[in-house]
Design a protein around this motif. Sequence first.
Motif, PDB file in Angstrom:
ATOM      1  N   UNK A 507       0.836  -1.205   0.000  1.00  0.00           N
ATOM      2  CA  UNK A 507       0.000   0.000   0.000  1.00  0.00           C
ATOM      3  C   UNK A 507       0.871   1.256   0.000  1.00  0.00           C
ATOM      4  N   UNK A 508       1.922   1.260   0.845  1.00  0.00           N
ATOM      5  CA  UNK A 508       2.826   2.410   0.909  1.00  0.00           C
ATOM      6  C   UNK A 508       3.509   2.638  -0.434  1.00  0.00           C
ATOM      7  N   UNK A 509       4.024   1.561  -1.028  1.00  0.00           N
ATOM      8  CA  UNK A 509       4.733   1.696  -2.309  1.00  0.00           C
ATOM      9  C   UNK A 509       3.806   2.242  -3.385  1.00  0.00           C
ATOM     10  N   UNK A 510       2.621   1.640  -3.509  1.00  0.00           N
ATOM     11  CA  UNK A 510       1.675   2.078  -4.547  1.00  0.00           C
ATOM     12  C   UNK A 510       1.295   3.546  -4.356  1.00  0.00           C
ATOM     13  N   UNK A 511       0.958   3.924  -3.110  1.00  0.00           N
ATOM     14  CA  UNK A 511       0.519   5.289  -2.836  1.00  0.00           C
ATOM     15  C   UNK A 511       1.644   6.293  -3.052  1.00  0.00           C
ATOM     16  N   UNK A 512       2.828   5.973  -2.537  1.00  0.00           N
ATOM     17  CA  UNK A 512       3.953   6.897  -2.644  1.00  0.00           C
ATOM     18  C   UNK A 512       4.426   7.041  -4.085  1.00  0.00           C
ATOM     19  N   UNK A 513       4.528   5.937  -4.801  1.00  0.00           N
ATOM     20  CA  UNK A 513       4.981   5.974  -6.197  1.00  0.00           C
ATOM     21  C   UNK A 513       4.008   6.776  -7.060  1.00  0.00           C
ATOM     22  N   UNK A 544       9.420  -8.612  -6.710  1.00  0.00           N
ATOM     23  CA  UNK A 544      10.044  -7.791  -7.757  1.00  0.00           C
ATOM     24  C   UNK A 544       9.064  -7.522  -8.889  1.00  0.00           C
ATOM     25  N   UNK A 545       8.365  -8.578  -9.329  1.00  0.00           N
ATOM     26  CA  UNK A 545       7.416  -8.417 -10.425  1.00  0.00           C
ATOM     27  C   UNK A 545       6.286  -7.464 -10.037  1.00  0.00           C
ATOM     28  N   UNK A 546       5.799  -7.587  -8.792  1.00  0.00           N
ATOM     29  CA  UNK A 546       4.698  -6.732  -8.342  1.00  0.00           C
ATOM     30  C   UNK A 546       5.123  -5.272  -8.288  1.00  0.00           C
ATOM     31  N   UNK A 547       6.281  -5.010  -7.693  1.00  0.00           N
ATOM     32  CA  UNK A 547       6.756  -3.626  -7.569  1.00  0.00           C
ATOM     33  C   UNK A 547       7.086  -3.044  -8.941  1.00  0.00           C
ATOM     34  N   UNK A 548       7.684  -3.845  -9.796  1.00  0.00           N
ATOM     35  CA  UNK A 548       8.000  -3.370 -11.142  1.00  0.00           C
ATOM     36  C   UNK A 548       6.720  -3.000 -11.891  1.00  0.00           C
ATOM     37  N   UNK A 549       5.662  -3.782 -11.676  1.00  0.00           N
ATOM     38  CA  UNK A 549       4.375  -3.485 -12.320  1.00  0.00           C
ATOM     39  C   UNK A 549       3.792  -2.176 -11.788  1.00  0.00           C
ATOM     40  N   UNK A 550       3.988  -1.912 -10.487  1.00  0.00           N
ATOM     41  CA  UNK A 550       3.500  -0.658  -9.908  1.00  0.00           C
ATOM     42  C   UNK A 550       4.205   0.530 -10.553  1.00  0.00           C
ATOM     43  N   UNK A 551       5.505   0.421 -10.765  1.00  0.00           N
ATOM     44  CA  UNK A 551       6.250   1.513 -11.403  1.00  0.00           C
ATOM     45  C   UNK A 551       5.738   1.774 -12.815  1.00  0.00           C
ATOM     46  N   UNK A 552       5.523   0.718 -13.577  1.00  0.00           N
ATOM     47  CA  UNK A 552       5.018   0.885 -14.935  1.00  0.00           C
ATOM     48  C   UNK A 552       3.622   1.482 -14.933  1.00  0.00           C
ATOM     49  N   UNK A 553       2.798   1.018 -14.020  1.00  0.00           N
ATOM     50  CA  UNK A 553       1.417   1.484 -13.960  1.00  0.00           C
ATOM     51  C   UNK A 553       1.354   2.999 -13.773  1.00  0.00           C
ATOM     52  N   UNK A 554       2.222   3.535 -12.924  1.00  0.00           N
ATOM     53  CA  UNK A 554       2.170   4.965 -12.614  1.00  0.00           C
ATOM     54  C   UNK A 554       3.252   5.765 -13.346  1.00  0.00           C
ATOM     55  N   UNK A 555       3.960   5.101 -14.283  1.00  0.00           N
ATOM     56  CA  UNK A 555       4.976   5.768 -15.105  1.00  0.00           C
ATOM     57  C   UNK A 555       6.030   6.447 -14.223  1.00  0.00           C
ATOM     58  N   UNK A 556       6.487   5.704 -13.245  1.00  0.00           N
ATOM     59  CA  UNK A 556       7.513   6.196 -12.322  1.00  0.00           C
ATOM     60  C   UNK A 556       8.860   5.594 -12.717  1.00  0.00           C
ATOM     61  N   UNK A 557       9.853   6.447 -12.959  1.00  0.00           N
ATOM     62  CA  UNK A 557      11.173   5.947 -13.347  1.00  0.00           C
ATOM     63  C   UNK A 557      11.875   5.330 -12.144  1.00  0.00           C
ATOM     64  N   UNK A 558      12.577   4.211 -12.315  1.00  0.00           N
ATOM     65  CA  UNK A 558      13.271   3.579 -11.182  1.00  0.00           C
ATOM     66  C   UNK A 558      14.290   4.500 -10.533  1.00  0.00           C
ATOM     67  N   UNK A 559      14.934   5.371 -11.327  1.00  0.00           N
ATOM     68  CA  UNK A 559      15.958   6.255 -10.757  1.00  0.00           C
ATOM     69  C   UNK A 559      15.380   7.329  -9.851  1.00  0.00           C
ATOM     70  N   UNK A 560      14.074   7.430  -9.777  1.00  0.00           N
ATOM     71  CA  UNK A 560      13.438   8.352  -8.838  1.00  0.00           C
ATOM     72  C   UNK A 560      13.276   7.730  -7.456  1.00  0.00           C
TER      73      UNK A 560
END
Length: 700
Positions: A507-513, A544-560
Amino acid sequence: MKKLDTQKLSWFTKLFNSPNIAILVMDKVRQQILINRQFTKMFGYREEELLHAFSDRHSPLENSFEQFIAQAADIVDNGQPVEIDYQFRHRDGTLFWGHVTGDRIIDTDETIWTVIDITPRVRLQEELLNKKQQLQAINELIHLGTWELDLKSRQLYISKEMRSILHIGSDESFNYRSIIKMIHPDDKVMLKEVLRERFDKTAETRSSTLRFQRDDGVRHLFIQAKLTYDTMGASRSIIGATLDVTDQKGLELKLQQQNELVSYQSYHDTLTGLPNRLLLTDRLNQMIANSRRNKTLVAVLFIDLDDFKSLNDALGHTLGDEFLVKIAKRMKSKIRASDTLARLSGDVFVIVLDEIESIEVLGTIIDNGLRLINTPIEIDGKSIYPKMSIGVSIYPNDGQDCDTLLKNADAAMHKAKADGGHTYSFYDSSLTLRAFERIGMEQSLKNAIKEDELLLHYQPQIDAQNNRLIGMEALVRWEHPTKGLIMPGEFIPMAEEVNLIIELNYWVIETAVKQHAAWYKEGREPGILAINLAVRQLEEQHSFRTIHAILKKHECLPEWLEFEITEGQLMQKPKAVITALQKFRDIGIEIAIDDFGTGYSSLSYLKHLPIDKLKIDKSFVDNLPDDRHDVAIAKTVIGLSDNLDLKVIAEGVETQEQLDFLLANGCHNIQGYFYSRPLPTLEIEHFMQRYQQSPHAPFH
């Protein structure tokens, strides 16, 4: 006469201009000399295109329209009118059906032809034919027999499928009476109800299952019948459908037997045959209701066998089960028929004693029961003395419902065990008050994740050399509906203990990202977002797969992003954590070790860790620069970071003196109240805006 001629002319004009009938007049050499407006509209051509110009384009058939007219005209010339359905082609290529009539005009050599568009009628006929064929096919597939009984003649008509169901050959004669004779004698009364002529107007459809005696045995046939009426409203016939449900009846019997077995198994323990928790709950609720009416007591005895695990290991599971069966039989023999003995699990039993008059009487019953049960049980030639700890709760003193009474009896049983075992203890509410509060908090936390009671605060991270915002750490808070704002130190440890930490962290990762990516899209400069991870989350197979999917979903670059893991957690399972962290680092996410210096980690592991940053724990910053031990640790961490080419950041910085020391010793990345407390979303946005406008001084 002239008036009649005028009327005829008017009628003909109206007919000729009819919007529904296309009219064509031909001369004796079969040339079109007159057409009406509907004719041009029906075929899609202008009048000048149609006159003297019929061709194959008006018909999709092999014979041309001219050939059709020629053949039809021959018939008309012989004095016979023509009436036929024919398919034509419109100018746009669509097909339509026309009803064509042709006849000679009296006292002339001309013929008149009319065409009426009957496409809807033809399509309806085709649809009805298709439906009839489909119905026939369905009847054949599901072996549905249909029939009709004429109420006046008593003539019975049956379908081919009905013959098959009744075992009547295709050439075998039958009548209404011969069918009636096939019905089982016990079901003929029911048949009279189904076929009674005086059907209720409100229930014109009847259904029933009857037994028919065929040459190969008795079959169960499901019959539905409906009354039909003639145009005068009188009863005309009964139509019906019949389905052979013999196999279903057999299956229903088997299912009934299975359901009875399943029902028994649902309410009883498979090993001992005693009631299980479900049946115990039902009976206890009944006893509570009776006790409420009769003003008596109900006692719940929660029983746990002492040292059963050791006994089971020594005997083996088979003999251990035999011991449980024998102890269950012995306990059951010592209680009244109105009482209930249940097995909840393993070596846990519950006895519910109904209609107890006083607590003093109850104490005597339990004490006597322990002595009676405490006689040896023979297992494989060995005498085993059963020992048990018993916790007692009483309705209504210790609870008003089943769950409360069981929980309180369980708590009392643990007190008995703590007192040495093989004894009993009455419930004392103070023993479980704190436990209940914790259980309530656990459930509240589960609800908080689902009910959006969680929120994030963000604490800025500053490069103190130039007072530039370089990032922020996302910190979760719990906005409890009654307790107010709860800090993470009060609920994160509990979340880890009850296996909620993974769900909470996602929940924290999804909301913050989502929020961080939105800030970048708005043109803000929030820097690096630091998020805390738990070891259990890294151990999860799909993390890893779940978090990576969250980044793609919200268009968040990993370097952020930067993931933080505490040194103490890292040392629990260093190899597994290293493997998991490496995956995140490979896609560009920075990794930081939080609370560094508190986990007693081995420096040999440090050089293998896929990390980018060390975070000096607040406990080593609090007493800077006065405490020489904290000074030594802070300098060591800063020097270690420099030698390993790692970034370093200090958290918990609150004073100018702490900041000056850290800057003087090479640590310029700062997080703490000196610059800002953790801020909710709106306030951190104001912080970013003000700091970017004037990045020269901290905002306290």
